[in-house]
Enzyme design. Structure first.
Site: not given
Ligand code: UDX
Ligand code: UDX
Length: 465
Positions: A163, A223, A279
């Site tokens: 994603e 990714k 991430c």
């Molecule tokens: C996602 C992706 O999965 C991660 O690899 C990526 O790099 C960042 O985004 P995200 O959706 O942000 O993670 O994570 P989080 O909000 O922590 O959600 C994960 C959910 O999975 C949690 O609600 C947790 O309770 C659930 N979970 C975890 C399960 O249901 N089963 C498990 O065994 C572990």
């Molecule tokens: C990122 C990637 O953009 C997305 O494609 C991936 O799937 C997950 O990780 P996210 O972490 O949700 O997404 O937010 P992003 O908008 O990328 O910002 C990440 C961090 O960088 C934030 O703290 C943001 O403030 C910072 N940032 C971003 C900067 O400091 N400067 C910039 O120009 C852009």
């Protein structure tokens, strides 16, 4: 060809929740069930008032309202959802390991493995398993091994479908992605058919030309590569911000000038107090770990520098505050505007604010935080998780309030840590009048107009200027 009628997603987090909501909205013929072991989270997704869903994303609650109960369901019954699904997305978190081999670098895959074992145990008919979580290259191989060796003899096809949504713009990113990436075993009939089945799901709202299919390993590595490149741009511009401060250049002007080169492009060149989010750091550490494990030490060092620069940026912002306040912040009140890692999200994972606060707590500062979407308990939990201060000390020295104006009252300094739009609209003159003098303002997001603030009376420091 397989036609998908029933999707299950394990993990109702920042990725699983919004992604499945959009699939349900755009594919009314597919039943989508999002499951999670966290009962509280599922209860919040099912809250009668859609404004109480656990993840704040502009536009998301309306979509949940439309699809929930129609073809979008949230449940804690993981087994039942796996059993009924033709396609299972794994969207559980993959944090950096905090123990054992690869501690502090490798991705902790225990949740992924648990999911695989559970799917293997429950599945009684063929399933397509989709990796949504970001994973180290070749994780699909381990998944396949577990599924095939512990399963009930059914056929599992593994796909990688990373994603790319960014938090705060998840809905728009999901509706109009630059591309959708699907990796699979395209050299076998069954593998190809599984890839086609997932392509058909996305093709219901995304032009086919934007749906890219590759082999599994390319997809997994793409990714990590995308996140590493994005984070690298931020560290690059942040490195320049420090030179700007020494030379009188303005980092936004530099960014504009270089970004107009079409080979470089204008996006992701905003200098800041440092990138956060779940991430970037995790995925780069992961890349560093993978490189080292192949003996590619120069490659590892190259990418690690992106993290080193980011840590430096957070620390130097905090140091600037201490230095400017006559080398002592002990007992001084410092207002933090923003705690989330960026605007329009309630997510605080790896937020720069946490590290800046920790540094200032080491210097015995008093911190008052205001963030429009982050709860007091989340802020305390973030600081406690660092482990450098006791829970009592944190609760004693850090206060959380419900308006920006209240946070700044009687403060020596105010620091902008998240670029929430509402901070631009504050009556800065009134804020200034209520602060101790001289009143300092540290803009870690380059959000405000420096000249205007100076006119009001503030001593202003803006990162990169
Ligand atoms: C996602 C992706 O999965 C991660 O690899 C990526 O790099 C960042 O985004 P995200 O959706 O942000 O993670 O994570 P989080 O909000 O922590 O959600 C994960 C959910 O999975 C949690 O609600 C947790 O309770 C659930 N979970 C975890 C399960 O249901 N089963 C498990 O065994 C572990
Ligand atoms: C990122 C990637 O953009 C997305 O494609 C991936 O799937 C997950 O990780 P996210 O972490 O949700 O997404 O937010 P992003 O908008 O990328 O910002 C990440 C961090 O960088 C934030 O703290 C943001 O403030 C910072 N940032 C971003 C900067 O400091 N400067 C910039 O120009 C852009």
């Amino acid at each position: 060809m397989t036609i998908i009628k029933n999707i299950c997603c394990i993990g109702a987090g920042y990725v699983g929740g919004p992604t499945m909501a959009i699939i349900a909205q755009k594919c009314p013929d597919i039943k989508v069930t999002v499951v999670d072991i966290n009962e509280k989270r599922i209860a919040a997704w099912n809250d009668e008032d859609v404004e109480n869903i656990p993840i704040y994303e502009p536009g998301l609650s309306e979509i949940v309202k439309e699809a929930r109960g129609r073809n979008l369901f949230f449940s804690t019954d993981v087994d039942a959802a796996i059993d009924k699904a033709d396609m299972i997305f794994i969207s559980v978190n993959t944090p950096t390991k905090t123990y054992g081999i690869g501690k502090g670098m490798a991705a902790d895959l225990k949740f992924i493995e648990l999911c695989a074992r559970q799917i293997a145990r429950v599945a009684k008919n063929d399933k397509i398993v989709v990796e949504k979580s970001t994973l180290p290259v070749r994780t699909a191989e381990a998944l396949k091994n577990i599924l095939d060796n512990t399963g009930n003899g059914v056929n599992f096809q593994i796909l990688s479908n990373p994603e790319f949504l960014a938090e705060g713009t998840a809905v728009q990113d999901l509706l109009n992605p630059d591309r959708v990436l699907i990796g699979g075993g395209i050299d076998t009939e069954k593998g190809k058919s599984a890839v086609d089945a997932l392509v058909d799901v996305y093709a219901q709202w995304i032009p086919k030309a934007q749906i890219l299919t590759t082999n599994l390993w390319s997809s997994e590595l793409s990714k990590l590569t995308a996140n590493a490149f994005l984070a690298q741009r931020i560290s690059s511009i942040n490195a320049m911000s420090e030179i700007c401060e020494k030379t009188g250049a303005d980092v936004d002007e530099v960014a504009k000038a270089v970004g107009m080169d079409s080979r470089i492009g204008p996006k992701f060149l905003k200098s800041s107090v440092g990138f956060g989010g779940s991430c970037f750091q995790k995925d780069i550490l992961n890349l560093v770990y993978i490189s080292k494990s192949f003996g590619l030490n120069e490659v590892a060092d190259y990418w690690e520098q992106v993290i080193i620069m980011n840590d430096h940026q957070k620390r130097r912002f905090a140091e600037k505050i201490v230095k400017t306040l006559y080398n002592t912040v002990s007992g001084k009140k410092i207002a933090f505007l923003g705690w989330a890692f960026k605007k329009d999200t309630n997510d605080t994972r790896e937020s720069a604010a946490i590290h800046v606060a920790d540094y200032l707590l080491n210097e015995h500062a008093e911190i008052v935080v205001y963030d429009p979407k982050v709860s007091k308990e989340r802020i305390y939990a973030d600081l406690e998780a660092l482990g450098s201060h006791s829970s009592e000390e944190i609760r004693d020295r850090v206060k959380v309030v419900s308006t920006a104006v209240e946070a700044c009252k009687d403060a020596h300094a105010v620091a902008i840590l998240t670029e929430w739009d509402e901070f631009k609209d504050l009556d800065w003159k009134a804020v200034y009048d209520d602060m101790l003098k001289p009143a300092f303002l540290f803009d870690g997001r380059r959000l405000l107009d420096k000249t205007e603030l100076k006119k009001v009376g503030f001593e202003v420091f803006v990162i990169g200027n």
